[in-house]
Design a protein around this motif. Sequence first.
Motif, mmCIF file in Angstrom:
data_model
loop_
_atom_site.group_PDB
_atom_site.id
_atom_site.type_symbol
_atom_site.label_atom_id
_atom_site.label_comp_id
_atom_site.label_asym_id
_atom_site.label_seq_id
_atom_site.Cartn_x
_atom_site.Cartn_y
_atom_site.Cartn_z
ATOM 1 N N THR A 101 56.880 125.898 -13.161
ATOM 2 C CA THR A 101 55.657 127.019 -13.379
ATOM 3 C C THR A 101 56.250 128.212 -13.436
ATOM 4 O OG1 THR A 101 54.984 127.140 -11.256
ATOM 5 C CG2 THR A 101 53.980 125.579 -12.435
ATOM 6 N N ARG A 144 58.441 128.305 -16.971
ATOM 7 C CA ARG A 144 57.464 128.669 -18.035
ATOM 8 C C ARG A 144 56.780 130.178 -18.187
ATOM 9 N NH1 ARG A 144 56.132 123.355 -16.704
ATOM 10 N NH2 ARG A 144 54.310 124.087 -15.154
ATOM 11 N N ARG A 145 56.650 130.512 -16.828
ATOM 12 C CA ARG A 145 56.136 132.025 -16.607
ATOM 13 C C ARG A 145 57.077 133.108 -17.169
ATOM 14 N NH1 ARG A 145 54.560 134.352 -11.265
ATOM 15 N NH2 ARG A 145 56.774 134.276 -11.287
ATOM 16 N N ARG A 199 57.021 132.957 -21.211
ATOM 17 C CA ARG A 199 56.117 133.555 -21.773
ATOM 18 C C ARG A 199 56.263 134.948 -21.745
ATOM 19 N NH1 ARG A 199 52.522 129.982 -19.269
ATOM 20 N NH2 ARG A 199 52.112 131.250 -17.627
ATOM 21 N N GLU A 200 56.581 135.578 -20.535
ATOM 22 C CA GLU A 200 56.574 137.071 -20.498
ATOM 23 C C GLU A 200 57.783 137.654 -21.228
ATOM 24 O OE1 GLU A 200 57.496 137.853 -16.298
ATOM 25 O OE2 GLU A 200 55.497 137.472 -15.742
ATOM 26 N N ALA A 242 58.690 136.141 -24.174
ATOM 27 C CA ALA A 242 58.034 136.210 -25.489
ATOM 28 C C ALA A 242 57.127 137.440 -25.858
ATOM 29 C CB ALA A 242 57.288 134.801 -25.602
ATOM 30 N N VAL A 243 56.351 137.643 -24.635
ATOM 31 C CA VAL A 243 55.334 138.828 -25.073
ATOM 32 C C VAL A 243 56.181 140.080 -25.230
ATOM 33 C CG1 VAL A 243 53.620 140.178 -23.923
ATOM 34 C CG2 VAL A 243 53.423 137.526 -23.958
#
Length: 187
Positions: free
Chosen positions: A24, A27-28, A31-32, A34-35
């Motif tokens: 997790t 993955r987090r 994601r950060e 990519a943002v």
Amino acid sequence: MSRPAVKPSGVVPPTRAQRPLAGTVTRRRAREAAVERAALAGIGLLALTVGALAGYAISTGARPYATRDVLPAQAGPFAWKTGVAAARPVAPDLDPLTTGSLPERPIAERPVAERPTLPPRPVPAPPSGYVLRQVSGGQALLEGRDGLRQVAVGGVLPGAGRVLTIRDTGAGWVVITTETIIGPALL
């Protein structure tokens, strides 16, 4: 059930079941990232668009345009142009000295009332009855009702008490007594 492989150092690596948060966190972070990349790309695109618009405006220059070319033929003249402005043309004020001041109007002449002349007021005598005339050598020369009197510190003045000090105040000399202060003029 198989036993985990033992490393030569004797430390057993933890299994995925023993580390439930490892996936997790990864993955987090992905994601950060990519943002952040998407936000940076949006900011770059916005900067490029603003720069291109400014370049276009500078390179093409100012072109005069008429609203008549854009409006349909049956549109009449603008109401604000025909109403007030055509009714009363204003002459320009070309006076360079006018800076928003009011126009001069003649002032009605008023009769000037003469002031009554008052007799000069008599200068009242000081409360102690003495005026300082001169100071020299630690002594003061005072003028009173009965004439000139020379006093020193410790001397007694009739009606003013014992002289405590004779001093220079910066504004002039004064004689300080137990009852009053005597100066070169009325205090």
